[in-house]
Design a protein around this motif. Sequence first.
Motif, mmCIF file in Angstrom:
data_model
loop_
_atom_site.group_PDB
_atom_site.id
_atom_site.type_symbol
_atom_site.label_atom_id
_atom_site.label_comp_id
_atom_site.label_asym_id
_atom_site.label_seq_id
_atom_site.Cartn_x
_atom_site.Cartn_y
_atom_site.Cartn_z
ATOM 1 N N MET A 1 53.763 -34.186 19.053
ATOM 2 C CA MET A 1 52.626 -35.102 19.142
ATOM 3 C C MET A 1 51.596 -34.614 20.164
ATOM 4 N N GLU B 1 45.841 -43.094 18.960
ATOM 5 C CA GLU B 1 45.123 -42.132 18.114
ATOM 6 C C GLU B 1 44.636 -42.801 16.835
ATOM 7 N N ARG B 2 45.487 -43.616 16.252
ATOM 8 C CA ARG B 2 45.112 -44.309 15.016
ATOM 9 C C ARG B 2 43.958 -45.281 15.256
ATOM 10 N N TYR C 1 50.551 -42.480 19.575
ATOM 11 C CA TYR C 1 50.207 -42.402 18.161
ATOM 12 C C TYR C 1 49.347 -43.591 17.743
ATOM 13 N N HIS D 1 50.539 -38.880 25.779
ATOM 14 C CA HIS D 1 51.400 -37.812 25.251
ATOM 15 C C HIS D 1 51.890 -36.896 26.373
ATOM 16 N N GLU E 1 57.158 -47.102 15.798
ATOM 17 C CA GLU E 1 56.489 -45.957 15.171
ATOM 18 C C GLU E 1 56.004 -46.294 13.756
#
Length: 299
Positions: free
Chosen positions: A207, A173-174, A170, A185, A131
């Motif tokens: 999220m 998404e970045r 995540y 998700h 993470e």
Amino acid sequence: CAPVRVCLAMAARLDHIFRRGAEPMTRQQAPGRSPRPGAAVRPASHRREAAGRVRRIALCLVACLGAVLAVPAQAQHARANSEVQTLLSRAESLQLRNPQQALSLAQRAVTVADRAGAHALVRRAQSAVCEITADIDPQAALPLAEDGEQASRAVGDMRGVARFLGCRGYALERLGKSHEAALVHENAVAAAERASDKAALADALAMRGESRHYHGRYDEAIADLNRAYALNRDLGREDGQQYALNAIANVYSDSNVAEFDKAIGYYRQLLKQNETAGHRSEVATMLFNIASANVQKGR
């Protein structure tokens, strides 16, 4: 210690039975010959009862020795768990302000858990490394997420699966891959529900809620984020509550939802909490969010 004394007492009892039973149980009576005057011949039923006692005590002794040998390993795991939880808590508090230091702490947690042979704890620490890496270098986080998910699935650790899927989502998404992330998700929430783990479910819902907000599914986003907030509140996770509350406020301040008063109310609540905690960067963020919502409202 007490377990050792119990095992020694069992061993002494077993030795006593063997000594008493050895001679009568091995003596053979010649055919047609009467017993020697004064000689005691133990009945067969008595010998079977003694043998049964021997077997039962032997089994208890084996179990007792196993428990005694397990005590040091259990103590080592308990110490490792405490140290890992402390390291991960510090890493989480630093993730936004100093991600490199947070990453170092999470990596140290992996080392501590690995030395203790605590495999589930290793996966937990590795998910934190994943993470934090997603914040620093999302591309580098993807293989970490894939490896962690596979390792968790191999041992049926659905909580671990949920965490590594969350990391992967995540990171995607970045990297601007929001549609691919949305599916990940969904899978993370499903894995957390299968694991019946409230903390993992709270994180996965938060999220997914943010992902649904991005894709314009506002009512579903609010529902997910409210569930995440409630779970974090029940678990006493203040950071999780603040994260979910901020995400809820962001949905309400969206021009397509335009419930600015609700958003401002939540932002002010978060502002007060961060002022009390002395989190200056978060205070600045909340002040900006409040000003932005007021501008959108027309003030």
